[in-house]
Design an enzyme around this catalytic site. Structure first.
Site, PDB file in Angstrom:
ATOM      1  N   ASP A 106       6.021  -7.762  -4.004  1.00 28.84           N
ATOM      2  CA  ASP A 106       4.961  -8.694  -5.455  1.00 28.84           C
ATOM      3  C   ASP A 106       4.452  -7.770  -7.061  1.00 28.84           C
ATOM      4  OD1 ASP A 106       3.889  -6.573  -4.745  1.00 28.84           O
ATOM      5  OD2 ASP A 106       1.954  -6.929  -3.458  1.00 28.84           O
TER       6      ASP A 106
ATOM      7  N   GLU B 256       5.345   5.566  -0.184  1.00 29.31           N
ATOM      8  CA  GLU B 256       4.917   5.131  -2.029  1.00 29.31           C
ATOM      9  C   GLU B 256       4.254   6.424  -2.837  1.00 29.31           C
ATOM     10  OE1 GLU B 256       4.593   1.305  -3.793  1.00 29.31           O
ATOM     11  OE2 GLU B 256       4.222   2.527  -6.424  1.00 29.31           O
TER      12      GLU B 256
HETATM   13  O1  KIV Z   1       6.340  -4.410  -4.894  1.00 24.90           O
HETATM   14  C1  KIV Z   1       7.088  -3.844  -4.817  1.00 24.90           C
HETATM   15  O2  KIV Z   1       7.715  -3.904  -5.782  1.00 24.90           O
HETATM   16  C2  KIV Z   1       7.121  -2.577  -4.278  1.00 24.90           C
HETATM   17  C3  KIV Z   1       7.741  -1.687  -4.277  1.00 24.90           C
HETATM   18  C4  KIV Z   1       7.688  -1.406  -5.341  1.00 24.90           C
HETATM   19  C5  KIV Z   1       7.862  -1.289  -2.807  1.00 24.90           C
HETATM   20  O3  KIV Z   1       6.947  -3.136  -2.919  1.00 24.90           O
END
Ligand code: KIV
Length: 291
Positions: free
Chosen positions: A51, A189
Site C-alpha cells: 500500500d 518493520e
Molecule cells: O506497503 C509497503 O510497501 C510495505 C512495506 C514497507 C513492508 O508494507
C-alpha cells in the site's frame, strides 16, 4: 527448476524450507507490469504489492487513502508479469480493521481478481481472529508488526518501534499470536535488530524485515526507495542500489532539448515514403501525401 528447465512458481513450502536451510528470502515491492517483469527476470523470491503505492505511485503523504480497487488494479498489473515470485497484496486501511466478515469479503475479492498468492495485514493480537477467518478460507496471510504505517495517526511518527521492554514484549506476544492465527510470514518493520533476531528464532514461520537487521529470514524494501526513484525522503534503512531519479531526469532533459532543437525525431525515427511509393502516389494524385 522443473524438468523442462523452467523456474517453478515459489510456494509457501519452498519459503519455509528456505528458513529451515538458512537461505535468505529476497522480496521487493512492485506496483506495475514493467517493474514486475524485471523482478521476474531477476528471480525475486517474493513481491509485495504494497500500500506504499499510495506514497510512491499516487503521491499521498500516508498510506491511508488507497482503496481496495486501487490495490486490485496495481496487483493485476504485477501478476500479469510475475509468474514465479510469490505475490503478496497489502489489504489497505479500512478494508479489514472493522467487521471481520467485511475483511473476509475483501480478502476473497483481492485473491479472486488479482491472481496473487497471499494478502498482508498490519496489526497484532487485535486482528488475530480476523486472520484466522481469512486463513480458514484458504487465503495465506502475512502479518505486519513494528512500524505500522496505517496507524500513523495513532503514533504520530515513523520512528523506530519497540525500543523499550513493554513494547518489545507486546511485539513478541503479537508475533506468537499471528503465528497461532495461521500467518505463514510476518513483516517486521523498523524495530531493533536484536528484537528481530529473537522474534525470528522464536517463530517457525518466516520473518521478513524492513529496517529490522540482517537476521530476519528475508528482507523487503520499497523498490522506488532503493532504486533511487523516490527521493522525497530516505529512511536510514534504505540503501541505494541504483540512481533512477538522476538517470531518468538526464534522459527527460535530453529529450526535451532534442525536441526543441529539431534533433528528435530524426530520419531514423521517422517513416518516410520510398521512391516507389512516391511514384505511385504521384500517379494516383493522392494530394494529401504530396505537395
Ligand atoms: O506497503 C509497503 O510497501 C510495505 C512495506 C514497507 C513492508 O508494507
Amino acid at each position: 527448476m522443473s524438468v523442462e528447465g523452467k523456474v517453478k512458481p515459489t510456494t509457501i513450502s519452498k519459503l519455509l524450507a528456505m528458513k529451515q536451510n538458512g537461505e535468505k528470502i529476497a522480496m521487493l515491492t512492485a506496483y506495475d507490469y514493467t517493474f514486475a517483469s524485471i523482478a521476474e527476470q531477476a528471480q525475486m523470491d517474493m513481491i509485495l504489492v504494497g500500500d506504499s503505492a499510495a506514497n510512491v505511485m499516487a503521491g499521498y503523504e500516508t498510506t491511508l487513502p488507497i482503496t481496495v480497487d486501487n490495490m486490485i488494479y496495481h496487483a493485476q498489473c504485477v501478476t500479469r508479469a510475475a509468474k514465479t515470485p510469490f505475490v503478496v497484496v497489502d489489504m489497505p486501511f479500512g478494508s479489514y480493521q472493522g467487521n471481520s466478515d467485511v475483511a473476509v469479503a475483501n480478502a476473497i475479492r483481492i485473491m479472486k481478481e488479482t491472481g496473487a498468492s497471499a494478502i498482508k495485514m498490519e496489526g497484532g493480537i487485535e486482528i488475530a481472529d480476523t486472520i484466522k477467518k481469512i486463513v480458514n478460507c484458504g487465503i495465506p496471510v502475512v502479518g505486519h508488526l513494528g512500524l505500522a504505517p496505517q496507524s500513523i495517526n495513532k503514533y504520530g511518527s515513523y520512528g523506530v518501534r519497540a525500543k523499550e521492554q513493554q513494547e518489545a514484549e507486546k511485539l513478541m506476544s503479537d508475533a506468537l499470536a499471528l503465528q497461532e492465527a495461521g500467518c505463514f510470514a510476518i513483516t517486521l518493520e523498523k524495530i531493533p535488530a536484536e528484537l528481530a533476531t529473537k522474534v525470528t528464532k522464536a517463530l517457525d514461520v518466516i520473518t521478513i524485515g524492513i529496517g529490522a537487521g540482517v537476521n530476519c529470514d528475508g528482507q523487503i524494501v520499497v523498490t522506488d526507495d532503493i532504486m533511487g526513484k523516490f527521493t522525497d525522503f530516505a529512511p536510514k534503512f534504505v540503501k541505494k542500489f541504483a540512481n533512477l531519479h538522476d538517470t531518468v531526469l538526464d534522459g527527460v532533459r535530453q529529450y526535451s532539448k532534442e525536441v526543441k532543437d529539431l534533433e528528435f525525431p530524426s530520419k531514423k525515427e521517422s517513416f518516410e515514403l520510398n521512391e516507389r511509393e512516391k511514384e505511385i502516389i504521384i500517379k494516383k494524385k493522392w494530394k494529401v501525401l504530396i505537395q
